[in-house]
Motif scaffolding. Structure first.
Motif, PDB file in Angstrom:
ATOM      1  N   LYS A   1       0.756  -1.099  -0.145  1.00  0.00           N
ATOM      2  CA  LYS A   1       0.057   0.148   0.006  1.00  0.00           C
ATOM      3  C   LYS A   1       0.864   1.310   0.091  1.00  0.00           C
TER       4      LYS A   1
ATOM      5  N   TRP B   1       3.822   2.544  -9.497  1.00  0.00           N
ATOM      6  CA  TRP B   1       2.663   1.927  -8.867  1.00  0.00           C
ATOM      7  C   TRP B   1       2.155   0.781  -9.863  1.00  0.00           C
TER       8      TRP B   1
ATOM      9  N   GLU C   1       2.193   4.983   1.037  1.00  0.00           N
ATOM     10  CA  GLU C   1       2.320   5.631   2.322  1.00  0.00           C
ATOM     11  C   GLU C   1       2.445   6.929   2.070  1.00  0.00           C
ATOM     12  N   GLU C   2       2.205   7.818   3.097  1.00  0.00           N
ATOM     13  CA  GLU C   2       2.349   9.230   3.132  1.00  0.00           C
ATOM     14  C   GLU C   2       3.739   9.541   2.684  1.00  0.00           C
TER      15      GLU C   2
ATOM     16  N   ILE D   1      -2.016  10.223  -2.896  1.00  0.00           N
ATOM     17  CA  ILE D   1      -1.647   9.442  -2.038  1.00  0.00           C
ATOM     18  C   ILE D   1      -2.870   9.000  -1.213  1.00  0.00           C
ATOM     19  N   LYS D   2      -3.420  10.322  -0.740  1.00  0.00           N
ATOM     20  CA  LYS D   2      -4.556  10.350   0.356  1.00  0.00           C
ATOM     21  C   LYS D   2      -5.678   9.895  -0.288  1.00  0.00           C
TER      22      LYS D   2
ATOM     23  N   GLN E   1      -5.389   5.897  -0.753  1.00  0.00           N
ATOM     24  CA  GLN E   1      -5.476   5.436   0.644  1.00  0.00           C
ATOM     25  C   GLN E   1      -7.027   5.315   1.025  1.00  0.00           C
ATOM     26  N   LYS E   2      -7.760   6.325   0.673  1.00  0.00           N
ATOM     27  CA  LYS E   2      -9.491   6.416   0.792  1.00  0.00           C
ATOM     28  C   LYS E   2      -9.967   5.140   0.037  1.00  0.00           C
TER      29      LYS E   2
ATOM     30  N   TYR F   1      -8.408   2.427  -0.842  1.00  0.00           N
ATOM     31  CA  TYR F   1      -8.368   1.116   0.139  1.00  0.00           C
ATOM     32  C   TYR F   1      -9.335   0.707   0.993  1.00  0.00           C
ATOM     33  N   GLU F   2      -9.654   2.134   1.937  1.00  0.00           N
ATOM     34  CA  GLU F   2     -10.318   2.036   2.936  1.00  0.00           C
ATOM     35  C   GLU F   2     -11.864   1.603   2.422  1.00  0.00           C
TER      36      GLU F   2
END
Length: 175
Positions: free
Chosen positions: A12, A76, A14-15, A48-49, A52-53, A55-56
């Motif tokens: 995943k 990626w 990461e920041e 990236i944020k 990440q959203k 993923y959630e």
């Protein structure tokens, strides 16, 4: 979640990946078929944020590709759930990848994508995985063909002709 291949680690985002993401997404050659290059590191942090959203919310998203030998993020690759219609498809898995130019031509995109497809079909039990690319993007067309995707159509996205590809579970399992 961490996936591995012989030369790569897929994990995943990461920041702390923002500087390498910026290096990639600010490069006009990388973005040639994808839109405007990002102009600031803040934009890369926002990307990236957003991933990440995903993923959630969706359980999948593009993964950082780390070269084992150097330990560097080189691009990626991953699946994204299409939540807005593209070429009339929605709630389907889309394969995507993007790499820093110094890592092009080394088979990394194919290697990473093969592992992602294995994950998609065997662990997520997908019946089909889709992809699309600018009709002028010879590199992506080559990789998708090598992976076994079939071009099944074309569509216009913001004035750009894109090719639509699909890989069905039956065809994948026969590879």
């Amino acid at each position: 979640m961490v996936l591995e291949t012989e030369r790569l680690i897929l994990r995943k985002l990461e920041e702390t990946d923002f500087e390498r993401m910026f290096l990639m997404d600010s490069d006009p050659e990388v973005m040639k078929y994808l839109g405007e290059p990002v102009a600031t590191k803040e934009e890369s942090k926002e990307v990236i944020k957003m991933i990440q959203k995903q993923y959630e919310e969706n359980g999948v998203g593009r993964l950082a590709v780390i070269e084992k030998e150097s330990g560097l993020l080189i691009g990626w690759c991953g699946l994204k759930l299409l939540t807005s219609p593209i070429n009339g498809y929605v709630n389907t898995l889309d394969l995507g990848y993007r790499f820093i130019p110094e890592f092009w031509g080394k088979g990394y995109a194919t290697e990473a994508a093969e592992r992602i497809l294995e994950y998609g079909f065997n662990e997520l039990n997908a019946n089909a995985i889709y992809a699309y690319a600018d009709s002028e993007n010879a590199g992506s067309k080559y990789i998708l063909g090598k992976l076994g995707f079939e071009k099944t159509g074309e569509f216009d996205e913001d004035g750009v002709i894109c090719f639509w590809y699909e890989l069905k579970r039956e065809k994948y399992s026969k590879k």
